[in-house]
Design a protein around this motif. Sequence first.
Motif, PDB file in Angstrom:
ATOM      1  N   GLU A   1       0.813  -1.209   0.000  1.00  0.00           N
ATOM      2  CA  GLU A   1       0.000   0.000   0.000  1.00  0.00           C
ATOM      3  C   GLU A   1       0.855   1.271   0.000  1.00  0.00           C
ATOM      4  N   ASP A   2       2.164   1.117   0.199  1.00  0.00           N
ATOM      5  CA  ASP A   2       3.053   2.274   0.177  1.00  0.00           C
ATOM      6  C   ASP A   2       3.482   2.654  -1.237  1.00  0.00           C
ATOM      7  N   MET A   3       3.052   1.924  -2.238  1.00  0.00           N
ATOM      8  CA  MET A   3       3.321   2.278  -3.635  1.00  0.00           C
ATOM      9  C   MET A   3       2.529   3.542  -3.969  1.00  0.00           C
ATOM     10  N   THR A   4       3.181   4.526  -4.568  1.00  0.00           N
ATOM     11  CA  THR A   4       2.479   5.777  -4.873  1.00  0.00           C
ATOM     12  C   THR A   4       1.752   5.684  -6.217  1.00  0.00           C
ATOM     13  N   PHE A   5       0.716   6.505  -6.362  1.00  0.00           N
ATOM     14  CA  PHE A   5      -0.023   6.562  -7.627  1.00  0.00           C
ATOM     15  C   PHE A   5       0.915   6.972  -8.763  1.00  0.00           C
ATOM     16  N   ARG A   6       1.799   7.910  -8.466  1.00  0.00           N
ATOM     17  CA  ARG A   6       2.716   8.399  -9.501  1.00  0.00           C
ATOM     18  C   ARG A   6       3.669   7.297  -9.950  1.00  0.00           C
ATOM     19  N   ALA A   7       4.160   6.502  -8.999  1.00  0.00           N
ATOM     20  CA  ALA A   7       5.072   5.410  -9.344  1.00  0.00           C
ATOM     21  C   ALA A   7       4.388   4.404 -10.263  1.00  0.00           C
ATOM     22  N   VAL A   8       3.141   4.049  -9.970  1.00  0.00           N
ATOM     23  CA  VAL A   8       2.398   3.110 -10.819  1.00  0.00           C
ATOM     24  C   VAL A   8       2.238   3.674 -12.222  1.00  0.00           C
ATOM     25  N   ARG A   9       1.877   4.953 -12.294  1.00  0.00           N
ATOM     26  CA  ARG A   9       1.677   5.572 -13.614  1.00  0.00           C
ATOM     27  C   ARG A   9       2.962   5.586 -14.427  1.00  0.00           C
ATOM     28  N   ILE A  10       4.059   5.984 -13.810  1.00  0.00           N
ATOM     29  CA  ILE A  10       5.337   6.058 -14.529  1.00  0.00           C
ATOM     30  C   ILE A  10       5.765   4.678 -15.010  1.00  0.00           C
TER      31      ILE A  10
ATOM     32  N   SER B   1      10.695  -8.122  -9.086  1.00  0.00           N
ATOM     33  CA  SER B   1       9.936  -6.974  -9.581  1.00  0.00           C
ATOM     34  C   SER B   1       8.715  -7.408 -10.380  1.00  0.00           C
ATOM     35  N   ARG B   2       8.794  -8.542 -11.053  1.00  0.00           N
ATOM     36  CA  ARG B   2       7.656  -9.011 -11.841  1.00  0.00           C
ATOM     37  C   ARG B   2       6.428  -9.254 -10.950  1.00  0.00           C
ATOM     38  N   LYS B   3       6.648  -9.725  -9.735  1.00  0.00           N
ATOM     39  CA  LYS B   3       5.538  -9.930  -8.798  1.00  0.00           C
ATOM     40  C   LYS B   3       4.893  -8.596  -8.438  1.00  0.00           C
ATOM     41  N   LEU B   4       5.710  -7.588  -8.205  1.00  0.00           N
ATOM     42  CA  LEU B   4       5.195  -6.258  -7.880  1.00  0.00           C
ATOM     43  C   LEU B   4       4.404  -5.677  -9.044  1.00  0.00           C
ATOM     44  N   LEU B   5       4.975  -5.785 -10.244  1.00  0.00           N
ATOM     45  CA  LEU B   5       4.309  -5.229 -11.427  1.00  0.00           C
ATOM     46  C   LEU B   5       2.985  -5.941 -11.685  1.00  0.00           C
ATOM     47  N   SER B   6       2.968  -7.251 -11.495  1.00  0.00           N
ATOM     48  CA  SER B   6       1.744  -8.014 -11.699  1.00  0.00           C
ATOM     49  C   SER B   6       0.648  -7.559 -10.742  1.00  0.00           C
ATOM     50  N   HIS B   7       1.031  -7.277  -9.512  1.00  0.00           N
ATOM     51  CA  HIS B   7       0.061  -6.837  -8.498  1.00  0.00           C
ATOM     52  C   HIS B   7      -0.630  -5.549  -8.926  1.00  0.00           C
TER      53      HIS B   7
ATOM     54  N   SER C   1       7.970  -4.020 -20.183  1.00  0.00           N
ATOM     55  CA  SER C   1       9.082  -4.974 -20.283  1.00  0.00           C
ATOM     56  C   SER C   1      10.127  -4.715 -19.202  1.00  0.00           C
ATOM     57  N   LEU C   2      10.760  -5.813 -18.773  1.00  0.00           N
ATOM     58  CA  LEU C   2      11.792  -5.746 -17.741  1.00  0.00           C
ATOM     59  C   LEU C   2      13.145  -6.138 -18.305  1.00  0.00           C
ATOM     60  N   THR C   3      14.203  -5.538 -17.731  1.00  0.00           N
ATOM     61  CA  THR C   3      15.563  -5.981 -18.018  1.00  0.00           C
ATOM     62  C   THR C   3      16.346  -5.935 -16.712  1.00  0.00           C
ATOM     63  N   ALA C   4      17.297  -6.844 -16.551  1.00  0.00           N
ATOM     64  CA  ALA C   4      18.068  -6.918 -15.305  1.00  0.00           C
ATOM     65  C   ALA C   4      19.123  -5.816 -15.252  1.00  0.00           C
ATOM     66  N   TYR C   5      19.236  -5.174 -14.103  1.00  0.00           N
ATOM     67  CA  TYR C   5      20.261  -4.151 -13.896  1.00  0.00           C
ATOM     68  C   TYR C   5      20.684  -4.233 -12.426  1.00  0.00           C
ATOM     69  N   HIS C   6      21.865  -4.815 -12.173  1.00  0.00           N
ATOM     70  CA  HIS C   6      22.295  -5.065 -10.802  1.00  0.00           C
ATOM     71  C   HIS C   6      23.807  -4.904 -10.690  1.00  0.00           C
ATOM     72  N   ASP C   7      24.341  -5.175  -9.489  1.00  0.00           N
ATOM     73  CA  ASP C   7      25.771  -4.976  -9.217  1.00  0.00           C
ATOM     74  C   ASP C   7      26.671  -5.690 -10.211  1.00  0.00           C
ATOM     75  N   HIS C   8      26.274  -6.893 -10.639  1.00  0.00           N
ATOM     76  CA  HIS C   8      27.154  -7.724 -11.449  1.00  0.00           C
ATOM     77  C   HIS C   8      27.149  -7.363 -12.938  1.00  0.00           C
ATOM     78  N   ASN C   9      26.143  -6.608 -13.389  1.00  0.00           N
ATOM     79  CA  ASN C   9      26.141  -6.247 -14.814  1.00  0.00           C
ATOM     80  C   ASN C   9      26.033  -4.745 -15.039  1.00  0.00           C
ATOM     81  N   GLU C  10      26.119  -3.964 -13.957  1.00  0.00           N
ATOM     82  CA  GLU C  10      25.914  -2.520 -14.059  1.00  0.00           C
ATOM     83  C   GLU C  10      26.869  -1.866 -15.049  1.00  0.00           C
ATOM     84  N   THR C  11      28.134  -2.234 -14.996  1.00  0.00           N
ATOM     85  CA  THR C  11      29.121  -1.601 -15.877  1.00  0.00           C
ATOM     86  C   THR C  11      28.825  -1.909 -17.343  1.00  0.00           C
ATOM     87  N   LEU C  12      28.474  -3.170 -17.648  1.00  0.00           N
ATOM     88  CA  LEU C  12      28.199  -3.557 -19.035  1.00  0.00           C
ATOM     89  C   LEU C  12      26.839  -3.068 -19.516  1.00  0.00           C
ATOM     90  N   LYS C  13      25.849  -3.023 -18.621  1.00  0.00           N
ATOM     91  CA  LYS C  13      24.480  -2.698 -19.016  1.00  0.00           C
ATOM     92  C   LYS C  13      24.249  -1.195 -19.182  1.00  0.00           C
TER      93      LYS C  13
END
Length: 279
Positions: free
Chosen positions: A17-26, A41-47, A53-65
């Motif tokens: 319930e702490d998800m903002t209306f603006r965040a959902v819209r964006i 994140s897919r679980k959150l988006l589904s809710h 579309s999603l793409t992975a962006y994390h510590d291990h691929n940040e430099t390449l991505k």
Amino acid sequence: MSSGTLYIVATPIGNLEDMTFRAVRILKEVDLIAAEDTRHSRKLLSHFGIATSLTAYHDHNETLKTPYLIEKLKAGQSIAIVTDAGTPCIADPGYRIIRAAAAEGITVVPIPGASATMAALSASGLPTDEFTFAGFLPAKSGKRKERLRELLAEHRLLVFYEAPHRLTATLADMAEIFGPREAIVCRELTKIYEEFNRGLLPELVQHYAETPARGEVVLLVAPGEAADEEPVDIEGMLRGLLVDGATVKDAVRQVAEASHQPRSVVYDLALRLKEEGKS
């Protein structure tokens, strides 16, 4: 063609319930969402009925991505950055793409929302006019103690993140370095078993040694009491006492009492000075 926009979108740290209306819209409007963990994140988006579309962006691929995402932004696509929970780029990956976007003149827009740090501070009951966010401490005790010694003289409230399986060891190291300071373990924020456990560091060590913590933790440590008198030259006083023939034990006791510093810290310094004197 004008560049797209890079959005930094905060997501709930527990309670959806702490998800903002603006965040959902964006998140519905952007062309791509770069997520720390796409499965999470897919679980959150589904809710919230978000089909972007999603793409992975994390510590291990940040430099390449980062270059890949920057090219998409330059081509006019808008991208949202999200992490597993809370506000991106706070003790999480993301700063590289923000720096790269700014260098290319691409607009970066924060979409504020949940933050574990702000939630913990707001309910702490500690003075929050000034605070120092120290993030995660090193996992190994030696390096952790070294970092804590660097923070020993910090006069602001200290904010740390910690994993539950390291909490007791971290509290023990803090009690050794900081002494009996007031602290608060803020656990499972916004969730069903939310907990604010207040006490002195040695008390908290005992509690979590007997009752291991579960869930992510924000750890708040009050600053040490500021002394009214002039600060003691710990190293100079130790050198003088040792040169005059005092034992390490007596020198440590006198300096710890005069400086109000933990004996363990003074003892480590005394041993180092003693070794230097031999060489």
